[in-house]
Write a protein that holds these residues in place. Structure first.
Motif, short mmCIF file in Angstrom:
data_model
loop_
_atom_site.label_atom_id
_atom_site.label_comp_id
_atom_site.label_asym_id
_atom_site.label_seq_id
_atom_site.Cartn_x
_atom_site.Cartn_y
_atom_site.Cartn_z
N ASP A 545 0.72 -1.05 -0.02
CA ASP A 545 -0.09 -0.01 -0.12
C ASP A 545 0.51 1.29 0.16
O ASP A 545 0.40 1.75 -0.45
CB ASP A 545 -1.01 -0.09 1.47
CG ASP A 545 -2.17 -1.12 1.07
OD1 ASP A 545 -2.07 -1.88 0.08
OD2 ASP A 545 -2.49 -1.07 2.04
N LYS A 551 -5.08 6.25 -3.45
CA LYS A 551 -5.25 5.87 -1.18
C LYS A 551 -7.10 5.75 -1.64
O LYS A 551 -7.70 6.47 -2.19
CB LYS A 551 -5.02 7.11 -0.89
CG LYS A 551 -3.14 6.97 -1.03
CD LYS A 551 -3.41 5.91 -0.54
CE LYS A 551 -1.05 6.52 -0.74
NZ LYS A 551 -0.82 5.01 -0.28
N SER A 555 -7.18 -1.34 -0.77
CA SER A 555 -5.82 -1.50 0.40
C SER A 555 -5.49 -2.70 1.23
O SER A 555 -6.66 -3.49 1.70
CB SER A 555 -6.76 -0.52 2.00
OG SER A 555 -5.70 -0.20 3.32
N LYS A 558 -5.95 -2.67 4.95
CA LYS A 558 -7.52 -2.67 5.69
C LYS A 558 -8.05 -4.78 5.46
O LYS A 558 -8.29 -5.41 6.20
CB LYS A 558 -8.39 -1.89 4.83
CG LYS A 558 -7.76 -0.71 5.33
CD LYS A 558 -9.30 0.08 4.61
CE LYS A 558 -9.11 2.03 4.85
NZ LYS A 558 -9.73 2.22 4.35
N THR A 584 -10.06 -4.96 -2.77
CA THR A 584 -8.79 -5.41 -2.38
C THR A 584 -8.68 -7.16 -2.33
O THR A 584 -7.68 -7.87 -3.13
CB THR A 584 -8.44 -4.84 -1.15
OG1 THR A 584 -8.01 -3.73 -1.32
CG2 THR A 584 -6.65 -5.66 -1.53
#
Length: 633
Positions: A545, A551, A555, A558, A584
């Motif tokens: 990341d 952004k 992620s 996460k 993701t």
């Protein structure tokens, strides 16, 4: 052969009935739409080929006599070429990319196109820009850009009545006053599909079946229009969707496609994964368990396989060294020395800019990839303006440096106007004159690379433009005011395509070669977008990341428990919307399922221990499959 072996072999063919369901649905008398779930490595392309071959044998003659075709829509030109190859380019199959197919439906409908632009599209765009301008702050760059865009929209509205024929190149830049953008063609065709009765009748008379590969990534407005069109005329045509929503990799796809598929549709499914070994499939099943619970089965002859996770601190780590160490360890674990050779491993990153940065073509990539109208063609290597460098100049330089006079002349005869039939005189003297001009142009160009020099793309462009060695794309002609000099004062034009090239031309020409190797999949790096559908014996997935520019969109921190969900994630989750974790998870699934034999996942995290604990607690990996290291700080 033993009875047990026969049973296992039969189990490997358990998905064959799905092909039968599809073939039955594609009946000229009683067409029935369907959605085929086909996960990673399930043989989706093989199923499509099998069905198309069967259709050619069974109803090919009927279609030819009636002047009808079967539409097959794919996502990329490469996929088109592959399908055409598999069906021997049989003309009853109209195989096109989504943009090519859309244009084929509306090309020549100039009155309808003009009316749509004047009455619907441009007023909507203009109203949005004027509203943004009214709320904007004077003197800012974005406000100046809006002002130029407003003026450009108004000018286009004024010019439209005098444009009688509209043009569009699915693989081009489309910068002429009579040209349409990629977005306009998709939006317009989608609108016409649901509102233009004449066009609807034409489609029904021409196509009994419309088959869409990678349907989960088909542009949202077009897919919604097709679903509405099918709903209005079901029983008169079959819409066939092939895909796997877990492998949706673009934000422009229809997120809730499966829930929009009517109950009356056929829903065949494939549960086998013929690509990967069992251990890799087990991991893939675990990754998608929180998404839809679908599971795949390995082939009876694909037991074993290796999965290892290498985790270290995000800060203070020498990434190049850490990844080299991971490859060395994988070679020991797998007893496969190919892991020691980076070119023998496919390294997959979360996004293209990470690959561009590692391979060294960020100067080209960063400005051009930000342009929405460039993205698809730039990413697959078909951007018209980019081809001047990658398919004209670069081969000239390569052939010249290697002393390949024959290859050099082949490129010039194919692409240089100096050697075109219309330029060369029929007399021998004229031919010598044309050859002399071409030779002089090549000498001027190659002089820029003398003594291993690495000129800028702007220097190369100026040389080619001055000598006339190759045709200069229209988009570059707009930059003549800055003399192709990236250091010159440049006033943004309001056209993001021109402004992006004004920046990209300042990059070194060596980046062109690196870019071309990447888009041709000749480099060891790739992204989840570029490799979907492909497979490699050894895969290394980079979960980093800290290197991503997008952004919030994805992620790993996460997903892997190192960071909590954001307020936005929680709100989207409560509203039933897609979250960063959902995106993701799909990225990780797509990249991991490219591996055939062995898979290494390299994770950079602010909380390495938390990542390790999460992956074990989820049942993704065992503790002895994790290598947890501290950064060298």
């Amino acid at each position: 052969m033993s009875e047990a072996h026969n049973e296992l072999a039969g189990d490997n063919d358990r998905d064959k009935p799905a092909d039968g369901v599809i073939r039955t649905a594609l009946s000229l008398d009683k067409p029935k739409s369907f959605f085929l779930f086909a996960g990673a490595g399930s043989g989706k392309t093989r199923s499509l080929k099998t069905v198309l071959e069967s259709l050619a044998d069974d109803i090919g003659g009927d279609l030819r006599r009636a002047g009808r075709k079967i539409a097959v829509i794919t996502y990329t030109n490469v996929a088109c070429d592959e399908i055409l190859r598999r069906v021997n380019s049989d003309p009853i199959f109209d195989v096109k990319t989504i943009h090519s197919f859309a244009w084929s439906l509306i090309e020549g409908r100039n009155h309808d196109i003009r009316k749509w632009l004047i009455e619907i599209r441009l007023p909507t765009d203009l109203a949005k820009l004027e509203d943004e301008y009214a709320r904007g702050r004077a003197g800012t760059k974005i406000q100046d850009k809006r002002e130029k865009q407003i003026a450009s929209k108004k000018k286009r509205i004024e010019e439209l009545p005098s444009i009688y024929t509209f043009t569009y190149n699915p693989n081009g830049d489309n910068v002429g006053r009579d040209s349409l953008s990629h977005e306009e063609v998709i939006a317009m065709t989608s609108d016409f599909l649901t509102s233009n009765e004449t066009l609807q009748k034409i489609i029904l008379s021409k196509y009994p079946f419309i088959l869409i590969d990678e349907s989960q990534d088909t542009l949202k407005p077009f897919m919604m229009a097709l679903l509405e069109f099918e709903n209005a005329y079901h029983g008169k045509l079959a819409l066939g969707l092939f895909g796997d929503t877990m492998q949706r990799i673009y934000g422009h796809g229809l997120a809730d496609l499966v829930s929009r598929v009517p109950e009356r549709w056929g829903k065949p499914a494939k549960v086998m994964n013929h690509r990967s070994r069992a251990r890799i499939i087990d991991l893939a099943n675990s990754i998608r368990a929180d998404a839809d619970k679908r599971k795949q089965q390995p082939r009876s002859d694909r037991a074993g396989g290796f999965v290892r996770v290498f985790i270290t601190s995000n800060e203070g780590t020498d990434r190049e060294q850490f990844e080299d160490d991971a490859r060395t360890e994988m070679a020991k674990i797998t007893s496969d020395e190919h892991w020691l050779v980076p070119s023998e491993i496919k390294t997959l990153t979360i996004e293209r800019h990470m690959a561009a940065e590692r391979l060294g073509f960020s100067g080209l990539f960063e400005p051009l990839d930000k342009v929405d109208r460039f993205q698809t063609s730039f990413r697959d290597g078909t951007l018209a303006s980019m081809r001047l460098f990658s398919e004209r100049v670069l081969p000239v330089i390569d052939h010249y440096k290697s002393g390949d006079a024959f290859g050099l002349m082949a490129i010039l005869r194919k692409h240089s106007p100096l050697l075109s039939k219309s330029t060369l005189s029929l007399t021998q003297q004229g031919q010598l004159s044309g050859l002399a001009r071409a030779r002089s142009a090549v000498e001027d160009l190659t002089a820029l690379f003398a003594d291993d020099a690495d000129p800028s793309c702007s220097d190369v462009l100026k040389s080619v433009a001055t000598s006339g060695l190759f045709e200069i794309p229209e988009i570059f002609k707009s930059l003549s005011g800055v003399d192709f000099d990236p250091n010159a004062e440049f006033e943004p034009t309001g056209d993001d395509r021109i402004d992006a090239w004004a920046v990209a031309l300042g990059s070194r020409f060596s980046e062109v070669s690196k870019y071309r190797e990447y888009v041709l999949d000749l480099s060891p790096y790739g992204t989840h977008q570029g490799v979907k559908g492909l497979e490699f014996p050894r895969v290394m997935v980079i979960a980093d990341d800290g290197s991503t520019r997008f952004k919030g969109l994805a992620s790993y921190e996460k997903l892997l428990g190192a960071k909590p969900k954001s307020k936005t994630d929680l709100q989207n989750e409560a509203d039933g919307k897609e979250t960063a974790l959902d995106r993701t998870r799909r990225l990780l699934y797509v990249t991991c399922t490219r591996a055939e034999e062995s898979l290494a996942i390299v994770v950079y995290s602010d909380e390495p221990k938390s990542v390790a604990d999460t992956m074990v607690s989820k049942g993704w990996v065992q503790s002895d499959e994790i290598s947890l290291r501290r950064a060298n700080v």
